[in-house]
Design a protein around this motif. Structure first.
Motif, mmCIF file in Angstrom:
data_model
loop_
_atom_site.group_PDB
_atom_site.id
_atom_site.type_symbol
_atom_site.label_atom_id
_atom_site.label_comp_id
_atom_site.label_asym_id
_atom_site.label_seq_id
_atom_site.Cartn_x
_atom_site.Cartn_y
_atom_site.Cartn_z
ATOM 1 N N ARG A 190 0.837 -1.211 0.000
ATOM 2 C CA ARG A 190 0.000 0.000 0.000
ATOM 3 C C ARG A 190 0.868 1.256 0.000
ATOM 4 O O ARG A 190 0.567 2.226 -0.702
ATOM 5 N N PHE A 191 1.944 1.220 0.792
ATOM 6 C CA PHE A 191 2.862 2.371 0.831
ATOM 7 C C PHE A 191 3.456 2.637 -0.544
ATOM 8 O O PHE A 191 3.535 3.793 -0.990
ATOM 9 N N TRP A 192 3.899 1.586 -1.226
ATOM 10 C CA TRP A 192 4.554 1.774 -2.515
ATOM 11 C C TRP A 192 3.604 2.299 -3.576
ATOM 12 O O TRP A 192 4.017 3.022 -4.493
ATOM 13 N N ARG A 193 2.330 1.979 -3.448
ATOM 14 C CA ARG A 193 1.354 2.524 -4.412
ATOM 15 C C ARG A 193 1.122 4.013 -4.165
ATOM 16 O O ARG A 193 1.012 4.799 -5.128
ATOM 17 N N VAL A 194 1.061 4.416 -2.905
ATOM 18 C CA VAL A 194 0.964 5.855 -2.599
ATOM 19 C C VAL A 194 2.236 6.559 -3.055
ATOM 20 O O VAL A 194 2.189 7.658 -3.628
ATOM 21 N N TYR A 195 3.353 5.911 -2.796
ATOM 22 C CA TYR A 195 4.650 6.429 -3.242
ATOM 23 C C TYR A 195 4.642 6.626 -4.765
ATOM 24 O O TYR A 195 5.116 7.650 -5.281
ATOM 25 N N GLY A 196 4.089 5.652 -5.477
ATOM 26 C CA GLY A 196 4.001 5.762 -6.930
ATOM 27 C C GLY A 196 3.125 6.911 -7.369
ATOM 28 O O GLY A 196 3.430 7.600 -8.355
ATOM 29 N N ASP A 197 2.027 7.166 -6.638
ATOM 30 C CA ASP A 197 1.150 8.295 -6.967
ATOM 31 C C ASP A 197 1.874 9.620 -6.762
ATOM 32 O O ASP A 197 1.699 10.568 -7.540
ATOM 33 N N ILE A 198 2.674 9.694 -5.697
ATOM 34 C CA ILE A 198 3.475 10.906 -5.482
ATOM 35 C C ILE A 198 4.463 11.073 -6.637
ATOM 36 O O ILE A 198 4.711 12.191 -7.114
ATOM 37 N N GLY A 199 5.009 9.949 -7.111
ATOM 38 C CA GLY A 199 5.920 9.984 -8.249
ATOM 39 C C GLY A 199 5.245 10.510 -9.512
ATOM 40 O O GLY A 199 5.863 11.211 -10.307
ATOM 41 N N ILE A 200 3.953 10.182 -9.686
ATOM 42 C CA ILE A 200 3.215 10.698 -10.851
ATOM 43 C C ILE A 200 3.109 12.216 -10.768
ATOM 44 O O ILE A 200 3.385 12.935 -11.743
ATOM 45 N N ALA A 201 2.696 12.718 -9.587
ATOM 46 C CA ALA A 201 2.562 14.165 -9.405
ATOM 47 C C ALA A 201 3.902 14.874 -9.601
ATOM 48 O O ALA A 201 3.991 15.881 -10.320
ATOM 49 N N LEU A 202 4.949 14.322 -8.976
ATOM 50 C CA LEU A 202 6.275 14.910 -9.135
ATOM 51 C C LEU A 202 6.727 14.841 -10.592
ATOM 52 O O LEU A 202 7.347 15.783 -11.105
ATOM 53 N N GLY A 203 6.378 13.745 -11.258
ATOM 54 C CA GLY A 203 6.793 13.567 -12.641
ATOM 55 C C GLY A 203 6.281 14.667 -13.551
ATOM 56 O O GLY A 203 7.044 15.250 -14.320
ATOM 57 N N PHE A 204 4.993 14.989 -13.443
ATOM 58 C CA PHE A 204 4.435 16.006 -14.330
ATOM 59 C C PHE A 204 4.853 17.414 -13.916
ATOM 60 O O PHE A 204 5.077 18.277 -14.776
ATOM 61 N N LEU A 205 4.979 17.664 -12.606
ATOM 62 C CA LEU A 205 5.487 18.963 -12.160
ATOM 63 C C LEU A 205 6.938 19.143 -12.598
ATOM 64 O O LEU A 205 7.318 20.209 -13.106
ATOM 65 N N GLY A 206 7.746 18.096 -12.401
ATOM 66 C CA GLY A 206 9.143 18.161 -12.817
ATOM 67 C C GLY A 206 9.285 18.297 -14.317
ATOM 68 O O GLY A 206 10.171 18.997 -14.811
ATOM 69 N N MET A 207 8.409 17.624 -15.050
ATOM 70 C CA MET A 207 8.425 17.695 -16.506
ATOM 71 C C MET A 207 8.224 19.142 -16.968
ATOM 72 O O MET A 207 8.970 19.647 -17.831
ATOM 73 N N ALA A 208 7.235 19.821 -16.382
ATOM 74 C CA ALA A 208 6.959 21.216 -16.741
ATOM 75 C C ALA A 208 8.136 22.117 -16.367
ATOM 76 O O ALA A 208 8.530 22.997 -17.143
ATOM 77 N N TYR A 209 8.705 21.874 -15.186
ATOM 78 C CA TYR A 209 9.820 22.710 -14.728
ATOM 79 C C TYR A 209 11.040 22.543 -15.630
ATOM 80 O O TYR A 209 11.667 23.534 -16.034
ATOM 81 N N VAL A 210 11.404 21.296 -15.933
ATOM 82 C CA VAL A 210 12.593 21.042 -16.754
ATOM 83 C C VAL A 210 12.403 21.608 -18.159
ATOM 84 O O VAL A 210 13.320 22.210 -18.724
ATOM 85 N N PHE A 211 11.208 21.437 -18.720
ATOM 86 C CA PHE A 211 10.938 21.968 -20.053
ATOM 87 C C PHE A 211 11.088 23.492 -20.055
ATOM 88 O O PHE A 211 11.737 24.067 -20.944
ATOM 89 N N TYR A 212 10.519 24.132 -19.035
ATOM 90 C CA TYR A 212 10.616 25.598 -18.937
ATOM 91 C C TYR A 212 12.068 26.041 -18.767
ATOM 92 O O TYR A 212 12.531 26.980 -19.423
ATOM 93 N N ALA A 213 12.807 25.342 -17.876
ATOM 94 C CA ALA A 213 14.201 25.714 -17.616
ATOM 95 C C ALA A 213 15.065 25.565 -18.861
ATOM 96 O O ALA A 213 15.886 26.441 -19.171
ATOM 97 N N LEU A 214 14.881 24.467 -19.596
ATOM 98 C CA LEU A 214 15.678 24.258 -20.803
ATOM 99 C C LEU A 214 15.275 25.219 -21.922
ATOM 100 O O LEU A 214 16.119 25.655 -22.710
ATOM 101 N N LEU A 215 13.991 25.546 -21.995
ATOM 102 C CA LEU A 215 13.532 26.527 -22.985
ATOM 103 C C LEU A 215 14.144 27.893 -22.701
ATOM 104 O O LEU A 215 14.644 28.567 -23.606
ATOM 105 N N LYS A 216 14.138 28.284 -21.429
ATOM 106 C CA LYS A 216 14.706 29.576 -21.035
ATOM 107 C C LYS A 216 16.202 29.628 -21.324
ATOM 108 O O LYS A 216 16.710 30.620 -21.859
ATOM 109 N N THR A 217 16.910 28.537 -20.980
ATOM 110 C CA THR A 217 18.355 28.503 -21.215
ATOM 111 C C THR A 217 18.670 28.460 -22.707
ATOM 112 O O THR A 217 19.649 29.054 -23.163
ATOM 113 N N ALA A 218 17.840 27.747 -23.480
ATOM 114 C CA ALA A 218 18.047 27.694 -24.928
ATOM 115 C C ALA A 218 17.916 29.084 -25.545
ATOM 116 O O ALA A 218 18.703 29.457 -26.426
ATOM 117 N N MET A 219 16.948 29.866 -25.070
ATOM 118 C CA MET A 219 16.775 31.232 -25.570
ATOM 119 C C MET A 219 17.997 32.088 -25.210
ATOM 120 O O MET A 219 18.474 32.878 -26.021
#
Length: 379
Positions: free
Chosen positions: A62-91
């Motif tokens: 049960r813990f690992w499934r909750v852990y996995g759900d946190i990973g999903i949330a972090l994944g999409f938040l991190g995805m947006a952050y990394v994309f923004y950071a690399l876009l800004k640096t590329a510019m």
């Protein structure tokens, strides 16, 4: 390309030539175990650790499934952050003509310290892949093997899931598995920071300014050396960066300073004539790369400092690689997460162009962010 880099490349090529000659393609395909060596890739697979992963996964399912759900949330938040950071640096890269790198290559002995870097990379890979494997088993997905991998000069570890079973699993299950790896890296980075801040830093005290580099066209060139530790200026003790900056703010161009440094364990006094600061011509300028220098309050510096740098690089590489792995580009975990969501919720005639567009933009941004780092390595 400098001679040191050429010698390193020759050494790497010779190592792989010998390894391939001894072990090339010697692999038990039927049992999916053993060592397989191909062109700059060596993989050692075993099933002996699968029982350990099973026990870890099913004891706290049960813990690992909750852990996995946190990973999903972090994944999409991190995805947006990394994309923004690399876009800004590329510019910025485009505007500055390629001076700022958004992605640094991780090459032990070249771009990161050899020993600390290798230890940190092993930690990155082990926690990342172990997290994938445990969450997969908590979701009742089969694993084929676990093992170690060497990609050119970069060591790592892997957990090999049954890809067919993973593809047939529900979307949430797949996203949990994908997001778990980077979550493990972020958690490991946080643990490393806590150890540094609460266990190591309290036993350190500032003891001068380290000359980490000397500008060739600066006043200090030929006077100070890389590795010198400035402990006093004109008789005034300098213990930390604040004291160094405050002192330099009182200086004028042309002023001659008596700088006391520690060099090879000896205390020496040097005379240095200041230049004009590039950003403020009325202020004195030395022309060095200053860095804080610390000593241990309790001694045992041969233990304290290696521990500090080990945990520092564990923090840096887990945070950097963990976030970079969420960049929305297949085969990175972030790319697989986005790809699965797009295929699930968009019709095929729309999903396909979106996926190609994402890949194209991702490769373009990655190339722009890597170019300054590659140019710096090649000289």
């Amino acid at each position: 390309m400098n001679s040191t880099l050429i010698m390193i490349i020759i050494g790497i090529l010779a190592f792989w030539a010998v390894l391939y000659a001894l072990f090339g393609r010697k692999y038990d395909e039927e049992n999916e175990e053993g060592l397989a060596v191909d062109l700059f890739i060596a993989m050692w697979r075993t099933k002996k650790l699968l029982g350990f992963i099973d026990n870890l996964a099913h004891r706290w399912k049960r813990f690992w499934r909750v852990y996995g759900d946190i990973g999903i949330a972090l994944g999409f938040l991190g995805m947006a952050y990394v994309f923004y950071a690399l876009l800004k640096t590329a510019m910025n890269t485009i505007q500055t003509g390629g001076e700022q790198a958004g992605v640094q290559l991780v090459i032990p002995g070249i771009t990161i310290p050899l020993s600390y870097g290798l230890i940190a990379l092993v930690v990155v890979m082990v926690v990342h892949e172990l997290s994938h494997g445990v969450v997969a088993r908590a979701e009742n997905l089969p694993l084929k093997s676990v093992g170690l991998v060497l990609l050119a000069v970069i060591p790592g570890a892997f957990v090999e899931p049954d890809e067919e079973a993973l593809e047939k699993a529900p979307l949430r299950t797949r996203l949990r598995v994908y997001g778990a790896g980077s979550l493990a890296n972020i958690v490991t980075a946080l643990i490393a920071v806590l150890i540094i801040n609460f266990a190591i830093t309290p036993v350190l005290q500032p003891a001068g300014i380290l000359v980490s580099g000397v500008l060739e066209d600066g006043p200090a060139y030929g006077v100070l050396q890389q590795g010198d530790v400035i402990i006093a200026m004109d008789g005034q003790q300098i213990k930390d960066m604040e004291q160094f900056i405050n002192f330099m703010n009182t200086t004028k161009p042309g002023q001659v300073l008596t700088i006391t440094v520690l060099r090879d364990g000896n205390e020496i006094n040097l005379q240095l004539k200041l230049g004009a600061h590039p950003d403020n011509p009325e202020r004195g300028y030395i022309g060095i790369y200053p860095a804080p220098h610390y000593v241990s309050k309790v001694g045992h510096e041969d233990i304290i400092f290696p521990l500090f740098f080990t945990f520092y690089w564990i923090y840096v590489l887990n945070l950097g690689i963990g976030l970079m792995n969420l960049f929305p580009l297949v085969p990175l975990d972030g790319g697989r997460m986005l790809d699965d969501v797009v295929k699930t919720y968009l019709p095929e005639n729309v999903a396909k162009p979106v996926r190609y567009f994402t890949i194209g933009v991702g490769l373009f941004l990655l190339a722009l962010n890597l170019w300054p780092a590659l140019r710096g390595i090649m000289g």
